[in-house]
Design a protein around this motif. Sequence first.
Motif, PDB file in Angstrom:
ATOM      1  N   LEU A   3       0.608  -1.388   0.558  1.00 19.97           N
ATOM      2  CA  LEU A   3      -0.156   0.124   0.279  1.00 19.97           C
ATOM      3  C   LEU A   3       0.478   1.534  -0.399  1.00 19.97           C
ATOM      4  O   LEU A   3       1.639   1.411   0.743  1.00 19.97           O
ATOM      5  CB  LEU A   3      -0.754   0.475   0.682  1.00 19.97           C
ATOM      6  N   PRO A   4       1.247   1.713  -0.944  1.00 18.77           N
ATOM      7  CA  PRO A   4       1.636   2.955  -1.879  1.00 18.77           C
ATOM      8  C   PRO A   4       1.383   4.057  -0.518  1.00 18.77           C
ATOM      9  O   PRO A   4       0.056   4.268  -0.688  1.00 18.77           O
ATOM     10  CB  PRO A   4       2.187   3.634  -2.284  1.00 18.77           C
ATOM     11  N   MET A   5       2.513   4.857  -0.234  1.00 18.89           N
ATOM     12  CA  MET A   5       1.387   6.273   0.868  1.00 18.89           C
ATOM     13  C   MET A   5       2.646   7.331   0.619  1.00 18.89           C
ATOM     14  O   MET A   5       3.729   6.491   0.782  1.00 18.89           O
ATOM     15  CB  MET A   5       0.905   5.400   2.104  1.00 18.89           C
ATOM     16  N   PRO A 147      -5.424   1.990  -7.404  1.00 19.41           N
ATOM     17  CA  PRO A 147      -6.134   1.796  -6.417  1.00 19.41           C
ATOM     18  C   PRO A 147      -5.237   1.958  -5.056  1.00 19.41           C
ATOM     19  O   PRO A 147      -5.874   2.154  -3.950  1.00 19.41           O
ATOM     20  CB  PRO A 147      -7.163   0.753  -6.552  1.00 19.41           C
ATOM     21  N   GLN A 148      -4.015   0.742  -5.443  1.00 17.85           N
ATOM     22  CA  GLN A 148      -3.508   0.501  -4.250  1.00 17.85           C
ATOM     23  C   GLN A 148      -2.981   2.088  -3.461  1.00 17.85           C
ATOM     24  O   GLN A 148      -2.720   2.356  -2.065  1.00 17.85           O
ATOM     25  CB  GLN A 148      -1.891   0.252  -4.502  1.00 17.85           C
ATOM     26  N   GLU A 149      -2.750   2.503  -4.346  1.00 16.63           N
ATOM     27  CA  GLU A 149      -2.411   4.202  -3.708  1.00 16.63           C
ATOM     28  C   GLU A 149      -2.984   4.445  -3.128  1.00 16.63           C
ATOM     29  O   GLU A 149      -3.100   5.646  -2.057  1.00 16.63           O
ATOM     30  CB  GLU A 149      -1.345   5.138  -5.294  1.00 16.63           C
ATOM     31  N   LEU A 150      -4.138   5.152  -3.517  1.00 19.56           N
ATOM     32  CA  LEU A 150      -5.569   5.722  -3.444  1.00 19.56           C
ATOM     33  C   LEU A 150      -5.645   5.338  -2.011  1.00 19.56           C
ATOM     34  O   LEU A 150      -5.812   5.487  -0.627  1.00 19.56           O
ATOM     35  CB  LEU A 150      -6.527   5.551  -4.556  1.00 19.56           C
ATOM     36  N   LEU A 151      -5.498   4.185  -2.037  1.00 21.50           N
ATOM     37  CA  LEU A 151      -6.076   3.280  -0.779  1.00 21.50           C
ATOM     38  C   LEU A 151      -5.041   3.530   0.677  1.00 21.50           C
ATOM     39  O   LEU A 151      -5.334   3.898   1.454  1.00 21.50           O
ATOM     40  CB  LEU A 151      -6.112   1.817  -0.787  1.00 21.50           C
ATOM     41  N   ASN A 153      -2.930   6.142   0.887  1.00 22.60           N
ATOM     42  CA  ASN A 153      -2.938   7.480   1.376  1.00 22.60           C
ATOM     43  C   ASN A 153      -4.304   7.969   2.054  1.00 22.60           C
ATOM     44  O   ASN A 153      -4.480   8.752   2.936  1.00 22.60           O
ATOM     45  CB  ASN A 153      -2.969   8.636   0.546  1.00 22.60           C
ATOM     46  N   VAL A 154      -5.789   6.916   2.349  1.00 25.45           N
ATOM     47  CA  VAL A 154      -7.275   7.160   2.457  1.00 25.45           C
ATOM     48  C   VAL A 154      -6.492   6.719   3.813  1.00 25.45           C
ATOM     49  O   VAL A 154      -6.932   7.255   4.604  1.00 25.45           O
ATOM     50  CB  VAL A 154      -7.745   6.913   1.818  1.00 25.45           C
ATOM     51  N   ILE A 155      -5.710   5.637   3.782  1.00 24.02           N
ATOM     52  CA  ILE A 155      -5.351   4.780   5.368  1.00 24.02           C
ATOM     53  C   ILE A 155      -4.769   6.119   5.880  1.00 24.02           C
ATOM     54  O   ILE A 155      -5.400   5.718   7.044  1.00 24.02           O
ATOM     55  CB  ILE A 155      -5.156   3.669   4.902  1.00 24.02           C
ATOM     56  N   LEU A 156      -3.548   5.849   5.196  1.00 22.85           N
ATOM     57  CA  LEU A 156      -2.547   7.256   5.876  1.00 22.85           C
ATOM     58  C   LEU A 156      -3.604   8.128   7.402  1.00 22.85           C
ATOM     59  O   LEU A 156      -3.441   8.871   8.181  1.00 22.85           O
ATOM     60  CB  LEU A 156      -1.587   7.879   5.279  1.00 22.85           C
ATOM     61  N   LEU A 157      -4.750   8.861   6.527  1.00 24.10           N
ATOM     62  CA  LEU A 157      -5.737  10.242   6.568  1.00 24.10           C
ATOM     63  C   LEU A 157      -6.308   9.956   7.927  1.00 24.10           C
ATOM     64  O   LEU A 157      -5.863  10.751   8.392  1.00 24.10           O
ATOM     65  CB  LEU A 157      -5.783  10.964   5.445  1.00 24.10           C
TER      66      LEU A 157
END
Length: 321
Positions: A3-5, A147-151, A153-157
């Motif tokens: 999960l890239p963030m 999708p992996q990046e979106l997930l 970064n959303v999880i990070l936030l």
Amino acid sequence: YALPMFIADDPPRHDAQRRVVTPLFIPRNLAELEPLIRERAGHILDGLPRHQEFNLVREVSVELTGQMLATLFDIPQEDRMKLIHWSDVVANIGNPEYFDNPEEAFQELFKCLAYFTELYERRKTEPAKFDLISMLAHDPSTSNMTPQELLGNVILLIVGGNDTTRNSISGGVLALNQNPREYEKLLQNPGLIPKMVPEIIRWQTPLAHMARTALQDTELGGKLIKKGDRLAMWYISGNRDEDAIDRPYEFIIDRPNPRQHTAFGYGVHRCVGNRLAEMQLTVMWEEIMRRFPKIEVTGEVKYTSSSFVHGIRELPVTIRD
């Protein structure tokens, strides 16, 4: 699953993505949010029972942070418990009490991805607004995320905006109960709240560590670190470092330099929402002091089973007149 963030990225990519969400957290915008936070904190506190035990984590800490997150994402308030649920999933990916295996946890997180993908794509078609998803959807650095990046970064936030403040609210009530002299100081002088808040954050250290990967061979503290080695930076250990903090194993709400702590990280990855976290805690404590003589811990405290989220699941308390 990778999960890239942006917290796990290096400049310039890290800087470009972080810059997208930073405007939401500048002092002027936080000042505009304060009345809303105060109103919500007051509403939550006014609804609490007297002379009756309740779980402060669920009734107070989760409520304030869940409502705030829903506002930052600009999603319906009735969906806030989904955010709390997904935050809890992240904290419990390796916890056998919650999931038989990480695969099960990721099935839950894919629901999070589905929810935010729909939102992200919809925001792209709408005029740019001042919420986190709209900002991500409209900025060239983040408008074409996988999708992996979106997930990621959303999880990070979500985790950054929930676990931290939530566990500092709970941790502060517990720390004051465990240190009655400090609670007495606060009762005598509520003006100590701005100093107490960073001390609570240091004391609790809601995220215990972060990981980094060495980009070159180096030596640190007499230890050889090779390129590609992964390192854990124990924030919670730094916050108990006698060389940096006077009497670090004591909870002292009127320290001269309470902001000298590692709970928000350091350098380019320093927590983007640190001022919002401090403001929520400050407002919450100001509103508590207006209403209650004391919040007393009256039952067994239960902690999260996580080496990453240093949190509290259950904090049974009673408010007496």
